[in-house]
Scaffold this motif. Structure first.
Motif, PDB file in Angstrom:
ATOM      1  N   UNK A 111      56.411 -60.843  -1.088  1.00  0.00           N
ATOM      2  CA  UNK A 111      56.187 -59.393  -0.605  1.00  0.00           C
ATOM      3  C   UNK A 111      57.616 -58.616  -0.993  1.00  0.00           C
ATOM      4  N   UNK A 112      57.747 -57.421  -1.299  1.00  0.00           N
ATOM      5  CA  UNK A 112      59.078 -56.887  -1.380  1.00  0.00           C
ATOM      6  C   UNK A 112      59.580 -56.576  -0.242  1.00  0.00           C
ATOM      7  N   UNK A 113      60.867 -56.658  -0.208  1.00  0.00           N
ATOM      8  CA  UNK A 113      61.865 -56.301   0.742  1.00  0.00           C
ATOM      9  C   UNK A 113      63.139 -55.843   0.673  1.00  0.00           C
ATOM     10  N   UNK A 114      63.819 -55.321   1.601  1.00  0.00           N
ATOM     11  CA  UNK A 114      65.255 -55.038   1.550  1.00  0.00           C
ATOM     12  C   UNK A 114      66.093 -56.049   1.796  1.00  0.00           C
ATOM     13  N   UNK A 115      67.209 -55.461   1.293  1.00  0.00           N
ATOM     14  CA  UNK A 115      68.339 -56.565   1.265  1.00  0.00           C
ATOM     15  C   UNK A 115      69.757 -56.044   1.569  1.00  0.00           C
ATOM     16  N   UNK A 116      70.530 -56.502   2.471  1.00  0.00           N
ATOM     17  CA  UNK A 116      71.937 -55.941   2.638  1.00  0.00           C
ATOM     18  C   UNK A 116      72.810 -57.008   3.020  1.00  0.00           C
ATOM     19  N   UNK A 117      74.116 -56.846   2.392  1.00  0.00           N
ATOM     20  CA  UNK A 117      74.979 -57.905   2.673  1.00  0.00           C
ATOM     21  C   UNK A 117      76.376 -57.273   3.423  1.00  0.00           C
ATOM     22  N   UNK A 118      76.191 -57.272   5.030  1.00  0.00           N
ATOM     23  CA  UNK A 118      77.021 -56.384   5.563  1.00  0.00           C
ATOM     24  C   UNK A 118      78.629 -57.310   5.579  1.00  0.00           C
ATOM     25  N   UNK A 119      79.489 -56.433   5.629  1.00  0.00           N
ATOM     26  CA  UNK A 119      80.883 -57.206   5.831  1.00  0.00           C
ATOM     27  C   UNK A 119      81.375 -57.739   6.831  1.00  0.00           C
ATOM     28  N   UNK A 120      80.620 -57.437   8.242  1.00  0.00           N
ATOM     29  CA  UNK A 120      81.326 -58.038   9.366  1.00  0.00           C
ATOM     30  C   UNK A 120      79.975 -58.286  10.099  1.00  0.00           C
ATOM     31  N   UNK A 121      80.180 -59.399  11.113  1.00  0.00           N
ATOM     32  CA  UNK A 121      79.162 -59.699  12.109  1.00  0.00           C
ATOM     33  C   UNK A 121      78.570 -58.589  13.009  1.00  0.00           C
ATOM     34  N   UNK A 122      79.501 -57.618  13.205  1.00  0.00           N
ATOM     35  CA  UNK A 122      78.977 -56.639  13.988  1.00  0.00           C
ATOM     36  C   UNK A 122      78.028 -55.655  13.292  1.00  0.00           C
ATOM     37  N   UNK A 123      78.262 -55.570  12.249  1.00  0.00           N
ATOM     38  CA  UNK A 123      77.520 -54.752  11.243  1.00  0.00           C
ATOM     39  C   UNK A 123      76.089 -55.368  11.020  1.00  0.00           C
ATOM     40  N   UNK A 124      76.073 -56.629  10.601  1.00  0.00           N
ATOM     41  CA  UNK A 124      75.078 -57.441  10.587  1.00  0.00           C
ATOM     42  C   UNK A 124      74.092 -57.325  11.763  1.00  0.00           C
ATOM     43  N   UNK A 125      74.626 -57.573  12.972  1.00  0.00           N
ATOM     44  CA  UNK A 125      74.009 -57.493  14.348  1.00  0.00           C
ATOM     45  C   UNK A 125      73.409 -56.084  14.543  1.00  0.00           C
ATOM     46  N   UNK A 126      74.018 -55.179  14.015  1.00  0.00           N
ATOM     47  CA  UNK A 126      73.390 -53.823  14.261  1.00  0.00           C
ATOM     48  C   UNK A 126      72.286 -53.633  13.421  1.00  0.00           C
ATOM     49  N   UNK A 127      72.240 -54.016  12.213  1.00  0.00           N
ATOM     50  CA  UNK A 127      71.153 -53.951  11.284  1.00  0.00           C
ATOM     51  C   UNK A 127      69.897 -54.751  11.783  1.00  0.00           C
ATOM     52  N   UNK A 128      70.312 -55.746  12.446  1.00  0.00           N
ATOM     53  CA  UNK A 128      69.026 -56.535  12.996  1.00  0.00           C
ATOM     54  C   UNK A 128      68.609 -56.122  14.201  1.00  0.00           C
ATOM     55  N   UNK A 129      69.389 -55.378  14.771  1.00  0.00           N
ATOM     56  CA  UNK A 129      68.854 -54.786  16.255  1.00  0.00           C
ATOM     57  C   UNK A 129      68.054 -53.424  15.963  1.00  0.00           C
ATOM     58  N   UNK A 130      68.594 -52.845  14.905  1.00  0.00           N
ATOM     59  CA  UNK A 130      67.712 -51.438  14.506  1.00  0.00           C
ATOM     60  C   UNK A 130      66.537 -51.671  13.894  1.00  0.00           C
ATOM     61  N   UNK A 131      66.112 -52.789  13.516  1.00  0.00           N
ATOM     62  CA  UNK A 131      64.848 -53.049  12.936  1.00  0.00           C
ATOM     63  C   UNK A 131      64.178 -54.555  13.282  1.00  0.00           C
ATOM     64  N   UNK A 132      63.263 -54.346  13.899  1.00  0.00           N
ATOM     65  CA  UNK A 132      62.682 -55.684  14.557  1.00  0.00           C
ATOM     66  C   UNK A 132      62.037 -56.397  13.454  1.00  0.00           C
ATOM     67  N   UNK A 133      61.882 -55.889  12.429  1.00  0.00           N
ATOM     68  CA  UNK A 133      61.240 -56.700  11.234  1.00  0.00           C
ATOM     69  C   UNK A 133      62.336 -57.317  10.366  1.00  0.00           C
ATOM     70  N   UNK A 134      63.207 -56.888  10.638  1.00  0.00           N
ATOM     71  CA  UNK A 134      64.596 -57.496   9.739  1.00  0.00           C
ATOM     72  C   UNK A 134      64.750 -59.052   9.945  1.00  0.00           C
ATOM     73  N   UNK A 135      65.226 -59.827   9.137  1.00  0.00           N
ATOM     74  CA  UNK A 135      65.600 -61.344   9.314  1.00  0.00           C
ATOM     75  C   UNK A 135      66.834 -61.683   8.783  1.00  0.00           C
ATOM     76  N   UNK A 136      67.644 -62.495   9.318  1.00  0.00           N
ATOM     77  CA  UNK A 136      68.833 -62.864   8.881  1.00  0.00           C
ATOM     78  C   UNK A 136      68.589 -63.848   7.887  1.00  0.00           C
ATOM     79  N   UNK A 137      69.202 -63.802   6.803  1.00  0.00           N
ATOM     80  CA  UNK A 137      69.253 -64.524   5.639  1.00  0.00           C
ATOM     81  C   UNK A 137      70.531 -65.594   5.685  1.00  0.00           C
TER      82      UNK A 137
END
Ligand SMILES: Cc1cc2nc3c(=O)[nH]c(=O)nc-3n(C[C@H](O)[C@H](O)[C@H](O)COP(=O)(O)OP(=O)(O)OC[C@H]3O[C@@H](n4cnc5c(N)ncnc54)[C@H](O)[C@@H]3O)c2cc1C
Ligand code: FES
Ligand code: FES
Lengths: 157, 268
Positions: B2-28
Motif C-alpha cells: 500500500x502507498x504510504x508517506x515517509x519522513x526522515x526527521x533530523x532529531x529524535x524529538x522530531x521523530x517522536x512528535x511525528x509518531x505521537x501526532x499520527x497513531x497510524x505512523x510507524x517507525x522504520x
C-alpha cells in the motif's frame, strides 16, 4: 508522487515515484537499469544486491526514498567502458554463471566481500555469500571466481 | 504494497512528535523485517518515520559494568565493534550470525527487539544477560519488555533508544539454523553472571523464554551431561512444517548442552 534525488553510478538522477516505490523498482522501471534483478518476494535470494553508501544491501528491501541522498552502485556501474571489472572478468573466466540470473547480485556481493576482507579464503566466501542464491551452478565455480576476482582486484589496487 | 508517506526527521524529538501526532505512523529502522511485511500487505501504516540515521540512536559506549548499544546500530556494526567484542564476545558473534551480510548491513538491534520475532536471535541475549531496555520514556527489565510472540511492553509512539548489557565473559549463543531461512529453528543463549547460570531459548514458537529448571540445576553444581533429565515444558514449543514441538524441544536440550560445553571450553 514525490521527487526522489538519487546518485546512481556516479550520476545525479531524479525519479518521480510513490513513497512505496522500492529501490529495485526505481532502478529497473524508472532508470531502466535492469541489471539489478528481482528473484524472490522474501528478501532471501540476493539477486537485487546493490551497494548503498559502499555497503551491499538488498534493493528489494529498501524504499527508494530511504536511499535519497545516498551513493548507489549497481552492476552497470562496475565496468570501465568496455573493459570488464576484474570481478566480472573472473566470473567469465571461471564459469561462475550458467543462466546468469543471480550473477549481478553475486558480483555486487563479491565486490563487497573483497572490500571488507581483502583476499578472503574459501570458507569466508561461502559464509559471506549466504544471502545470494543460485539455482544453476552449485556454487563451486562462483566461489572460485570470487577468490580469483579478489586476487585480481588486489593486483589492480 | 500500500502507498504510504515517509519522513526522515533530523532529531529524535522530531521523530517522536511525528509518531505521537499520527497513531497510524510507524517507525522504520533497518527495514529488514518491516519491508517484507509491507510488501506482503500485512501492515498498512499511514507513514514511516525513518529513525535509522538519528545520531541519538547511533552510539556504542561503555557504561558502568557493561555496554550501551544504541537502537540504530546495525548487526554488522555490533559484530565488528571493539567494545562489544571485548566485553561481550558472545553478543558480537550473535550479531555476526544474523541472517546474511546484506541483512546485517541494514538490520538493527532496536528493530529486532521491538519486533520480538519468536525466532529472532537478539531477544535471547537480552533475556539471558538480564539487559535493560531504554526507551524514550523509561527503562525496562528484559523480563518486563518481552511479552510473548511479536509482543512487547512498548506503548504506541514509544521507541527503543538503547539496550544496556552487563559485561559477561562466560556466555555463548548457539543456533540450530533453519537451512532455508537461516533464522533459528532453535537458538540458545547461555551465560554465567557471577554464580548464576542463565539460559534463554528462542525459536520455540511462543516467544523467547528462560529454562529456569536447568539454571537452578546448574547453580547447584550439577554437570552438563545430566541436563537431559531436567524437565523442559513442551508448552513452550509449537510445531510447524519445519519441525514438531517435540523435535524443537529435543534440539533445545542438545543445543543448550553444546552451548554450555563451549562456554566451559570443552567444545570448540
Ligand atoms: C532473509 C532474512 C533473514 C533474517 N535472519 C535473521 C536471523 O537469523 N536472526 C534474527 O534475529 N533476525 C533475522 N532477520 C531479521 C533481521 O534481523 C531484522 O533486521 C530485524 O528483525 C529487524 O530490525 P530492523 O532494524 O530491520 O527493523 P525494521 O524492519 O525497521 O522494524 C521492525 C519493527 O520494529 C519497529 N521498530 C523499529 N525500530 C524501532 C525502535 N527503535 N523502537 C520501537 N519500534 C521499532 C518497526 O516499526 C517495525 O514494526 C532476518 C531478516 C531477513 C529478511
Ligand atoms: S529480490 Fe530476492 S532478495 Fe531481493
Ligand atoms: S547462474 Fe542461474 S541462478 Fe545462478
Amino acid at each position: 508522487m514525490s521527487r526522489i534525488e538519487l546518485r546512481v553510478n556516479g550520476r545525479d538522477v531524479e525519479v518521480e515515484a510513490d513513497g512505496r516505490t522500492l529501490l529495485t523498482h526505481a532502478l529497473r522501471d524508472h532508470l531502466r537499469l535492469t541489471g539489478t534483478h528481482i528473484g524472490c518476494d522474501t528478501s532471501q535470494c540476493g539477486s537485487c544486491t546493490v551497494h548503498v553508501d559502499g555497503k551491499a544491501v538488498k534493493s528489494c528491501t529498501m524504499l527508494a526514498v530511504q536511499a535519497a541522498g545516498c551513493d548507489i552502485l549497481t552492476i552497470e556501474g562496475l565496468a570501465n567502458g568496455r573493459e570488464l571489472h576484474p570481478m566480472q572478468a573472473a566470473f567469465n573466466d571461471f564459469h561462475g554463471l550458467q543462466c546468469g540470473f543471480c550473477t549481478p547480485g553475486m558480483i555486487m556481493m563479491a565486490v563487497d566481500i573483497v572490500n571488507r576482507h581483502g583476499r578472503p579464503d574459501e570458507a569466508t566466501v561461502r559464509a559471506e555469500l549466504e544471502g545470494n542464491l543460485c539455482r544453476c551452478t552449485g556454487y563451486h565455480n562462483i566461489i572460485k571466481a570470487v577468490c580469483a576476482g579478489a586476487e585480481r582486484m588486489g593486483e589492480v589496487a | 504494497m500500500y502507498d504510504l508517506g515517509y519522513s526522515r526527521p533530523a532529531t529524535l524529538a522530531e521523530a517522536l512528535e511525528l509518531l505521537q501526532q499520527d497513531d497510524m505512523a510507524q517507525p522504520l529502522s533497518g527495514g529488514q523485517t518491516l519491508m517484507p511485511v509491507l510488501r506482503a500487505r500485512l501492515a498498512a501504516p499511514s507513514q514511516l518515520v525513518d529513525i535509522a540515521r538519528l545520531d541519538e540512536l547511533r552510539q556504542i559506549r561503555p557504561i558502568d559494568g557493561g555496554i550501551e548499544i544504541g537502537a540504530g546500530m546495525t548487526h554488522a556494526e555490533v559484530a565488528a565493534h571493539p567494545v562489544v567484542r571485548a566485553a561481550l564476545t558472545a553478543l558480537a558473534a550473535l550479531a555476526g550470525g544474523i541472517g546474511d551480510a546484506q541483512i546485517r548491513h541494514r538490520g538493527t538491534i532496536g528493530g529486532s527487539i521491538a519486533n520480538n520475532d519468536p525466532a529472532a536471535c537478539y531477544p535471547s541475549a537480552v533475556l539471558a544477560l538480564g539487559a535493560r531496555v531504554q526507551t524514550n520514556l523509561r527503562i525496562l527489565d528484559a523480563e518486563a519488555f518481552f511479552a510473548g510472540m511479536f509482543a512487547t511492553a512498548l506503548e504506541p509512539g514509544e521507541i527503543v533508544t538503547a539496550v544496556r548489557f552487563p559485561a559477561c565473559a562466560e556466555a555463548c549463543y548457539l543456533k540450530f539454523r533453519n537451512p532455508a531461512s537461516r533464522f533459528a529453528l532453535v537458538g540458545v543463549f547461555a551465560a554465567r553472571l557471577g554464580s548464576e547460570h542463565r539460559i534463554a531459548i528462542t525459536g520455540g514458537g511462543n516467544g523467547v523464554f528462560r529454562w529456569h529448571a536447568a539454571e537452578q540445576h546448574l547453580d547447584r553444581g550439577a554437570d552438563i551431561d545430566s541436563l537431559d533429565a531436567v524437565p523442559l515444558d513442551l508448552a513452550n514449543f509449537t510445531g510447524d512444517i519445519h519441525g514438531s514441538a517435540e523435535y524443537r524441544l529435543h534440539i533445545a536440550k542438545v543445543i543448550t548442552r553444546r552451548a554450555l560445553m563451549q562456554m566451559a571450553g570443552q567444545l570448540t
